[in-house]
Design a protein around this motif. Structure first.
Motif, PDB file in Angstrom:
ATOM      1  N   VAL A 150      -4.333  -1.845  17.729  1.00 16.64           N
ATOM      2  CA  VAL A 150      -3.770  -2.522  17.559  1.00 16.64           C
ATOM      3  C   VAL A 150      -2.455  -3.327  18.597  1.00 16.64           C
ATOM      4  CG1 VAL A 150      -1.438  -2.624  16.606  1.00 16.64           C
ATOM      5  CG2 VAL A 150      -3.486  -1.662  15.093  1.00 16.64           C
ATOM      6  N   ARG A 151      -2.159  -2.254  19.426  1.00 11.71           N
ATOM      7  CA  ARG A 151      -1.495  -2.582  20.982  1.00 11.71           C
ATOM      8  C   ARG A 151      -2.264  -4.382  21.866  1.00 11.71           C
ATOM      9  NH1 ARG A 151      -3.510   1.671  23.201  1.00 11.71           N
ATOM     10  NH2 ARG A 151      -4.654   0.914  24.998  1.00 11.71           N
ATOM     11  N   ALA A 169       4.842  -7.314  16.977  1.00  4.84           N
ATOM     12  CA  ALA A 169       4.615  -6.237  16.579  1.00  4.84           C
ATOM     13  C   ALA A 169       4.790  -5.833  14.890  1.00  4.84           C
ATOM     14  CB  ALA A 169       5.551  -5.265  16.961  1.00  4.84           C
ATOM     15  N   SER A 170       6.147  -6.975  13.942  1.00  7.68           N
ATOM     16  CA  SER A 170       6.375  -6.719  12.910  1.00  7.68           C
ATOM     17  C   SER A 170       5.272  -7.215  12.425  1.00  7.68           C
ATOM     18  CB  SER A 170       7.165  -7.456  12.039  1.00  7.68           C
ATOM     19  OG  SER A 170       7.383  -8.663  13.099  1.00  7.68           O
ATOM     20  N   SER A 181       1.379  -4.951  12.057  1.00  8.74           N
ATOM     21  CA  SER A 181       2.245  -3.512  11.149  1.00  8.74           C
ATOM     22  C   SER A 181       1.759  -4.720   9.787  1.00  8.74           C
ATOM     23  CB  SER A 181       3.765  -3.342  11.523  1.00  8.74           C
ATOM     24  OG  SER A 181       3.794  -3.177  13.315  1.00  8.74           O
ATOM     25  N   TYR A 182       2.747  -5.283   9.075  1.00  7.67           N
ATOM     26  CA  TYR A 182       2.646  -5.784   7.882  1.00  7.67           C
ATOM     27  C   TYR A 182       0.409  -6.434   7.717  1.00  7.67           C
ATOM     28  CZ  TYR A 182       2.793  -8.222   3.391  1.00  7.67           C
ATOM     29  OH  TYR A 182       2.861  -9.014   2.596  1.00  7.67           O
ATOM     30  N   VAL A 185      -1.749  -5.938   9.538  1.00  7.03           N
ATOM     31  CA  VAL A 185      -2.701  -4.680   8.980  1.00  7.03           C
ATOM     32  C   VAL A 185      -2.624  -3.623   7.855  1.00  7.03           C
ATOM     33  CG1 VAL A 185      -3.319  -2.175  10.361  1.00  7.03           C
ATOM     34  CG2 VAL A 185      -3.125  -4.794  11.930  1.00  7.03           C
ATOM     35  N   LYS A 186      -2.180  -3.326   7.575  1.00  8.40           N
ATOM     36  CA  LYS A 186      -1.614  -2.235   6.634  1.00  8.40           C
ATOM     37  C   LYS A 186      -2.022  -3.092   5.500  1.00  8.40           C
ATOM     38  CE  LYS A 186       1.641  -0.557   3.179  1.00  8.40           C
ATOM     39  NZ  LYS A 186       2.989  -0.655   2.336  1.00  8.40           N
ATOM     40  N   GLN A 201      -9.501   1.419  10.363  1.00  5.35           N
ATOM     41  CA  GLN A 201      -8.237   2.228  11.058  1.00  5.35           C
ATOM     42  C   GLN A 201      -8.614   3.235  11.405  1.00  5.35           C
ATOM     43  OE1 GLN A 201      -3.880   1.414  10.602  1.00  5.35           O
ATOM     44  NE2 GLN A 201      -4.905   0.683   8.645  1.00  5.35           N
ATOM     45  N   ARG A 209      -7.687   6.383  14.614  1.00  6.89           N
ATOM     46  CA  ARG A 209      -6.490   7.196  14.968  1.00  6.89           C
ATOM     47  C   ARG A 209      -7.552   7.595  16.553  1.00  6.89           C
ATOM     48  NH1 ARG A 209      -1.370   6.183  13.684  1.00  6.89           N
ATOM     49  NH2 ARG A 209      -1.008   5.951  11.809  1.00  6.89           N
ATOM     50  N   ARG A 244      -0.839   8.147  17.905  1.00  4.59           N
ATOM     51  CA  ARG A 244      -0.029   6.825  18.002  1.00  4.59           C
ATOM     52  C   ARG A 244      -0.710   6.007  17.758  1.00  4.59           C
ATOM     53  NH1 ARG A 244       4.437   7.821  22.717  1.00  4.59           N
ATOM     54  NH2 ARG A 244       1.825   8.603  23.011  1.00  4.59           N
TER      55      ARG A 244
END
Length: 175
Positions: free
Chosen positions: A79-80, A90-91, A94-95, A97-98, A108, A110, A116
């Motif tokens: 993600v980074r 970033a915001s 996040s939205y 990707v969700k 996704q 981990r 993280r």
């Protein structure tokens, strides 16, 4: 800082710096037209993607999300990297990707060594959208096939936009 403030700052051009015989007003109006055109073309391209999504019967994601899928492409990407290399906020990442994960376009995972850290890859459903959008791009590229004047114009536009990107990056970094 607002776009208008940035524009006003960038437009403080000394005629001596131009060096090509153009007036400061000519440069100023060219700059304003270019920045306006960038905004308009971006919106127009999003409309092109929207029309393609609609033709595919896809209405649960927006064009920006579809282009994020294209940006991920064949990679298995943290993600980074979407934030740093691809230039997303970033915001927004996040939205999106969700949502893209909820709708089954992204998978996704981990990292085992750092819970993280999340890696992303396209699902088969996401790959289908990317394939269709790449086909659309290929069809659009055919318009320039054999039109050397258009190709030269695109090369010049790209060169100019790279220079403008550098100027703006330096402004952001150094003020």
């Amino acid at each position: 800082m607002t776009v208008q403030t940035l524009r006003r700052s960038a437009l403080k051009i000394d005629t001596a710096d131009i060096g090509i015989g153009a007036s400061a007003e000519t440069v100023r109006s060219g700059y304003l037209e270019l920045t306006s055109m960038l905004d308009r073309l971006h919106r127009r391209y999003l409309d092109v993607v929207r029309v393609e999504l609609e033709s595919m019967g896809i209405n649960n994601i927006n064009p920006s999300q579809a282009l994020m899928l294209v940006g991920i492409g064949d990679e298995d990407i943290p993600v980074r990297d979407l934030i740093h290399r691809k230039g997303y906020q970033a915001s927004t990442v996040s939205y999106n990707v969700k949502k893209l994960s909820e709708y089954g376009y992204l998978e996704q995972e981990r990292a085992a060594h750092d819970r993280r850290s999340v890696r992303l890859r396209l699902s088969p459903k996401g790959r289908d959208i990317v394939t269709r959008l790449r086909d659309l791009e290929a069809r659009h590229m055919e318009f320039s096939n054999g039109r050397s004047e258009l190709l030269r114009g695109m090369e010049n536009a790209t060169s100019t936009l790279r220079q403008l990107d550098q100027i703006w990056a330096e402004y952001i970094t150094f003020g």
